[in-house]
Scaffold this motif. Structure first.
Motif, PDB file in Angstrom:
ATOM      1  N   LYS A   1      37.520  55.222  29.324  1.00  0.00           N
ATOM      2  CA  LYS A   1      38.719  54.464  29.040  1.00  0.00           C
ATOM      3  C   LYS A   1      39.458  54.162  30.344  1.00  0.00           C
ATOM      4  N   ILE A   2      39.997  52.926  30.461  1.00  0.00           N
ATOM      5  CA  ILE A   2      40.713  52.527  31.674  1.00  0.00           C
ATOM      6  C   ILE A   2      42.063  51.941  31.321  1.00  0.00           C
ATOM      7  N   LEU A   3      43.008  52.132  32.209  1.00  0.00           N
ATOM      8  CA  LEU A   3      44.328  51.515  32.131  1.00  0.00           C
ATOM      9  C   LEU A   3      44.782  51.308  33.578  1.00  0.00           C
ATOM     10  N   THR A   4      44.784  50.068  34.018  1.00  0.00           N
ATOM     11  CA  THR A   4      45.001  49.825  35.446  1.00  0.00           C
ATOM     12  C   THR A   4      45.531  48.422  35.711  1.00  0.00           C
ATOM     13  N   ARG A   5      46.167  48.274  36.857  1.00  0.00           N
ATOM     14  CA  ARG A   5      46.498  46.947  37.378  1.00  0.00           C
ATOM     15  C   ARG A   5      45.615  46.580  38.558  1.00  0.00           C
ATOM     16  N   ASN A   6      44.758  47.473  38.958  1.00  0.00           N
ATOM     17  CA  ASN A   6      43.907  47.269  40.136  1.00  0.00           C
ATOM     18  C   ASN A   6      42.607  46.579  39.727  1.00  0.00           C
ATOM     19  N   TYR A   7      42.735  45.351  39.351  1.00  0.00           N
ATOM     20  CA  TYR A   7      41.573  44.571  38.970  1.00  0.00           C
ATOM     21  C   TYR A   7      41.672  43.212  39.654  1.00  0.00           C
ATOM     22  N   SER A   8      40.602  42.451  39.612  1.00  0.00           N
ATOM     23  CA  SER A   8      40.580  41.120  40.223  1.00  0.00           C
ATOM     24  C   SER A   8      40.073  40.106  39.218  1.00  0.00           C
ATOM     25  N   THR A   9      40.463  38.852  39.426  1.00  0.00           N
ATOM     26  CA  THR A   9      40.066  37.780  38.520  1.00  0.00           C
ATOM     27  C   THR A   9      39.749  36.520  39.322  1.00  0.00           C
ATOM     28  N   ASN A  10      39.278  35.524  38.602  1.00  0.00           N
ATOM     29  CA  ASN A  10      39.049  34.198  39.186  1.00  0.00           C
ATOM     30  C   ASN A  10      40.150  33.229  38.789  1.00  0.00           C
ATOM     31  N   LEU A  11      41.355  33.746  38.623  1.00  0.00           N
ATOM     32  CA  LEU A  11      42.469  32.957  38.110  1.00  0.00           C
ATOM     33  C   LEU A  11      42.715  31.702  38.948  1.00  0.00           C
ATOM     34  N   ASP A  12      42.566  31.810  40.269  1.00  0.00           N
ATOM     35  CA  ASP A  12      42.837  30.657  41.146  1.00  0.00           C
ATOM     36  C   ASP A  12      41.816  29.543  40.980  1.00  0.00           C
ATOM     37  N   GLU A  13      40.690  29.846  40.353  1.00  0.00           N
ATOM     38  CA  GLU A  13      39.640  28.839  40.199  1.00  0.00           C
ATOM     39  C   GLU A  13      39.730  28.094  38.865  1.00  0.00           C
ATOM     40  N   ILE A  14      40.588  28.530  37.979  1.00  0.00           N
ATOM     41  CA  ILE A  14      40.679  27.925  36.641  1.00  0.00           C
ATOM     42  C   ILE A  14      41.463  26.619  36.704  1.00  0.00           C
ATOM     43  N   ASP A  15      40.880  25.578  36.109  1.00  0.00           N
ATOM     44  CA  ASP A  15      41.492  24.249  36.074  1.00  0.00           C
ATOM     45  C   ASP A  15      42.204  24.067  34.731  1.00  0.00           C
ATOM     46  N   THR A  16      43.524  23.932  34.791  1.00  0.00           N
ATOM     47  CA  THR A  16      44.303  23.760  33.553  1.00  0.00           C
ATOM     48  C   THR A  16      44.773  22.321  33.369  1.00  0.00           C
ATOM     49  N   SER A  17      44.213  21.410  34.113  1.00  0.00           N
ATOM     50  CA  SER A  17      44.660  20.015  34.009  1.00  0.00           C
ATOM     51  C   SER A  17      44.162  19.340  32.732  1.00  0.00           C
ATOM     52  N   THR A  18      43.116  19.867  32.129  1.00  0.00           N
ATOM     53  CA  THR A  18      42.563  19.278  30.898  1.00  0.00           C
ATOM     54  C   THR A  18      42.538  20.334  29.790  1.00  0.00           C
ATOM     55  N   PRO A  19      42.740  19.885  28.517  1.00  0.00           N
ATOM     56  CA  PRO A  19      42.714  20.835  27.388  1.00  0.00           C
ATOM     57  C   PRO A  19      41.325  21.445  27.200  1.00  0.00           C
ATOM     58  N   GLY A  20      41.301  22.634  26.619  1.00  0.00           N
ATOM     59  CA  GLY A  20      40.048  23.278  26.326  1.00  0.00           C
ATOM     60  C   GLY A  20      40.117  24.775  26.534  1.00  0.00           C
ATOM     61  N   VAL A  21      38.953  25.439  26.355  1.00  0.00           N
ATOM     62  CA  VAL A  21      38.856  26.883  26.534  1.00  0.00           C
ATOM     63  C   VAL A  21      38.336  27.167  27.941  1.00  0.00           C
ATOM     64  N   LYS A  22      39.057  28.016  28.667  1.00  0.00           N
ATOM     65  CA  LYS A  22      38.698  28.365  30.042  1.00  0.00           C
ATOM     66  C   LYS A  22      38.294  29.832  30.095  1.00  0.00           C
ATOM     67  N   LYS A  23      37.303  30.139  30.927  1.00  0.00           N
ATOM     68  CA  LYS A  23      36.804  31.500  31.038  1.00  0.00           C
ATOM     69  C   LYS A  23      37.460  32.209  32.225  1.00  0.00           C
ATOM     70  N   LEU A  24      38.222  33.247  31.916  1.00  0.00           N
ATOM     71  CA  LEU A  24      38.842  34.079  32.949  1.00  0.00           C
ATOM     72  C   LEU A  24      37.943  35.288  33.183  1.00  0.00           C
ATOM     73  N   LYS A  25      37.399  35.411  34.428  1.00  0.00           N
ATOM     74  CA  LYS A  25      36.539  36.535  34.763  1.00  0.00           C
ATOM     75  C   LYS A  25      37.392  37.672  35.312  1.00  0.00           C
ATOM     76  N   VAL A  26      37.064  38.869  34.880  1.00  0.00           N
ATOM     77  CA  VAL A  26      37.805  40.059  35.276  1.00  0.00           C
ATOM     78  C   VAL A  26      36.830  41.077  35.848  1.00  0.00           C
ATOM     79  N   TRP A  27      37.215  41.643  37.036  1.00  0.00           N
ATOM     80  CA  TRP A  27      36.379  42.667  37.662  1.00  0.00           C
ATOM     81  C   TRP A  27      37.202  43.934  37.872  1.00  0.00           C
ATOM     82  N   PHE A  28      36.558  45.044  37.590  1.00  0.00           N
ATOM     83  CA  PHE A  28      37.151  46.344  37.890  1.00  0.00           C
ATOM     84  C   PHE A  28      36.033  47.264  38.369  1.00  0.00           C
ATOM     85  N   GLU A  29      36.184  47.734  39.620  1.00  0.00           N
ATOM     86  CA  GLU A  29      35.134  48.543  40.265  1.00  0.00           C
ATOM     87  C   GLU A  29      33.822  47.776  40.182  1.00  0.00           C
ATOM     88  N   ASP A  30      32.796  48.358  39.564  1.00  0.00           N
ATOM     89  CA  ASP A  30      31.504  47.664  39.500  1.00  0.00           C
ATOM     90  C   ASP A  30      31.264  47.034  38.137  1.00  0.00           C
TER      91      ASP A  30
END
Length: 685
Positions: free
Chosen positions: A592-621
């Motif tokens: 079980k994990i509870l943390t703020r020390n994770y990384s994402t690809n949030l800066d790569e997500i394009d919100t200019s057009t409607p639709g479903v976007k995939k947010l990638k989340v990494w924690f350790e390996d």
């Protein structure tokens, strides 16, 4: 001139009268002196300080008993006439002391040739004997040559006479000196003046001072007050030292300076530390034989255009540009030749701002001394010698390239050092040197820069000295290698390979050359970060390569996770924000994990057009994905529309319902997370 009576009778009569009527005699004598001086005192004043004649207190005598011979052919003089500290000027005072009481009465004779006489220091300082002496002194008479007349106008002769006598310059008389001028003077046919603004103007014909006995110009004592200069001379053979040590000189006008007869330009601008540029386009050097120290320590000079210089007769160029620390560029023309130069000692010494120097037009067949010619040129990166650069007579090449820290390649294949006797430290401190084309016919020991050197065939030069007795030049290179370091070498499956922490150093085997480089290349783009295992990151620079090992870990699933209270529905163009959002979930091993020390690809997500976007989340390996939704834009004529953090809907004017988002996560007792998603639907009409 004395009266013609016998001295004995005069003495006896004077003594008797003095004994009988002392008071009367004193009164009459004083009145006589006052009467004689009254007319002259009205015209003359001001020389009391120069003549410094002390008041003489005399005992009064009977003036009427002294016979004055008016027809005497010799000039008579007044012994002393002073009225309230003012000395009568147009007469010569003669005093004769006869025992204690005898004073000759004199008359005032105006000098007919007043305008022709000049006051002299000898006359002004002459002392009058004390009339109270008990012992009679010998008669003193001032000759006609010493007659004091009215003061001449104040001229520079008074200022410069002492200075010029000391310096060996002939005294000269100029026009009146204006108070606003700092100084002025002349020598033969040349005059000069420094005005109140510090502008030096030199004009005339021929020499402006004595050479070679005299080392400095006449205006040298005022050199620090000179700010600008204008030269209007012709027929000058020797303009050397003209502006020597004029440390505040900022500009020079040489447009009317004819140097076609000039041979010696030694130290002409030496020490002009404030001079940033010089227009030499009109300077004729066709007869020049010496350019030694010409621009020595012009430390503010940034560039020099010598393209019009004809140096075909020049024999000396030593220290010509030495210590010009800000000089960035020198332009030489086709007539700047060095065929007759015999010495170029420290010619470019400490030109620290020079980065390139093209000497392809130079030839040195008669040069015997090249000691320190380029020493201290620490930023020199490119030095070009032409194929005619000859050194067969060079005997002294010590320190020639010492301190040339910026050179990477040195081409000396045209150098013939068969006559070189003094070669110590010729290449000292040339640490970054990587490639060297050796001189020919080397006889003496010349130590090579540090490092392991090798020939083109790969043969190492182990002696540490340049190859001797080689009739042809040999190309030598340093044995170099790359040292590569990287802080992060382990990566999570699917992450991006980061090169920002990669450092590449280009160095030789001894470490005397250590250069941090940025223009290297790598194979980073070809490394697949979605395949676990060890990868080779290859770095390449100047034909050399080095390898860094990179490890990509096996993927671990980040399962059953949620970004607590994260906003997942956005409108078009709205930037997602996960600041302060906690990650809840489980790793593949049910940790079980509870943390703020994770990384994402949030800066790569394009919100200019409607639709479903995939947010990638990494924690350790481990990694996982979260859906983000970009809703269709709302319109003013919509029947209804609403947006929440995790859900949005819209009913347009035609009755079409559109819904996007996910039902808020619900946690079961087991800890599993259940979600319900809504995607856009078209409702039938």
């Amino acid at each position: 001139m004395r009266a013609s009576e016998p001295a004995g009778e005069v003495q006896e009569t004077a003594a008797e009268e003095a004994a009988l009527e002392p008071a009367k005699l004193a009164e009459e004598t004083e009145q006589s002196a006052t009467d004689n001086a009254s007319d002259a005192a009205q015209e003359l004043s001001g020389l009391a300080e120069e003549m410094a004649i002390e008041d003489i207190e005399t005992e009064e005598t009977a003036a009427e008993d002294i016979i004055i011979e008016e027809t005497a052919t010799e000039e008579t003089t007044i012994e002393e006439t002073t009225i309230e500290g003012t000395t009568i000027e147009d007469t010569v005072i003669e005093e004769t002391t006869i025992e204690d009481t005898v004073i000759e009465e004199t008359t005032i004779e105006e000098t007919a040739s007043r305008e022709d006489t000049i006051p002299t220091q000898e006359t002004a300082s002459q002392e009058v004997p004390d009339a109270t002496q008990e012992t009679a002194s010998s008669e003193e008479q001032i000759s006609a040559d010493e007659i004091v007349t009215e003061e001449e106008p104040y001229t520079t002769e008074d200022i410069t006479q002492e200075e010029t006598e000391e310096d060996g310059i002939a005294p000269h008389i100029m026009d009146f000196v204006e108070i606003k001028d700092i100084a002025r003077g002349s020598y033969k046919n040349v005059s000069w003046v420094i005005n109140k603004d510090g502008r030096l103007t030199v004009s005339g014909y021929g020499a402006y001072c004595i050479y070679p006995q005299h080392a400095h110009t006449p205006w040298y004592p005022y050199r620090e007050q000179i700010k600008t200069a204008v030269v209007r001379l012709f027929g000058v053979e020797n303009p050397s030292f003209m502006f020597e040590d004029c440390v505040n000189l900022t500009s020079v006008d040489l447009s009317r300076f004819d140097t076609s007869y000039s041979t010696n330009f030694t130290a002409m601008f030496s020490g002009c530390k404030s001079l940033k540029k010089i227009d030499l386009s009109g300077m004729d050097t066709s007869n020049a034989t010496r350019l030694n120290n010409m621009f020595w320590e012009c430390s503010s000079l940034e560039e020099l255009d010598l393209s019009n210089f004809d140096t075909s007769k020049v024999m000396g160029m030593d220290h010509m540009f030495a210590f010009d620390r800000n000089l960035r560029h020198i332009r030489f023309g086709k007539d700047f030749t060095t065929v007759n130069v015999k010495c170029s000692l420290e010619m470019f010494r400490s030109c620290q701002s020079l980065e390139e120097l093209d000497l392809s037009g130079f030839s040195m067949p008669n040069n015997t001394c090249m000691k320190g010619m380029f020493s201290g040129c620490s930023n020199l990166k490119k030095l070009t010698f032409g194929e005619n650069f000859s050194t067969e007579k060079a005997e002294d090449v010590r320190y020639m390239f010492s301190g040339c820290d910026g050179l990477r390649t040195l081409e000396l294949s045209t150098f013939d050092l068969s006559a070189a006797k003094y070669t110590e430290w010729m290449l000292s401190s040339c640490m970054p040197l990587l490639e060297l084309h050796t001189p020919r016919n080397v006889k003496a020991d010349i130590k090579m820069p540090q490092g392991i050197w090798q020939t083109q065939e790969g043969q190492s030069v182990t002696s540490g000295y340049l190859p001797k007795n080689q009739s042809k030049s040999v190309k030598l290179t340093q044995q170099m290698h790359l040292e590569v370091t990287k802080d992060v070498t382990k990566y999570i499956f699917g992450s991006t390979l980061d090169l920002s922490d990669l450092e590449v150093e280009y160095r030789n085997s001894t470490g005397s050359i250590r250069e941090q480089v940025k223009d290297y290349t790598t194979n980073a783009k070809s490394i697949n970060m979605r395949v676990a295992g060890t990868k080779d990151l290859i770095v390449t620079y100047k034909g050399l390569s080095a390898t860094v090992k990179i490890t990509v870990k096996e993927q671990t699933v980040l399962d059953r996770f949620v970004l607590d209270e994260a906003k997942t529905v956005y409108m078009p163009g709205e930037k997602p924000n996960l600041d302060g959002i906690w990650l809840h979930g489980y790793l593949g091993n049910d940790r079980k994990i509870l943390t703020r020390n994770y990384s994402t690809n949030l800066d790569e997500i394009d919100t200019s057009t409607p639709g479903v976007k995939k947010l990638k989340v990494w924690f350790e390996d481990a990694s996982g994905e979260v859906d983000l939704f970009v809703m269709e834009p709302f319109q003013d004529d919509d029947i209804a529309h609403k947006r929440y953090d995790t859900l949005a809907y819209k009913i347009d004017r035609n009755g079409k319902l559109t819904m996007m988002g996910a039902e808020p996560a619900q946690k079961k007792e087991t800890g599993a997370v259940r979600r319900r998603y809504w995607i856009p639907l078209k409702q039938p009409r």
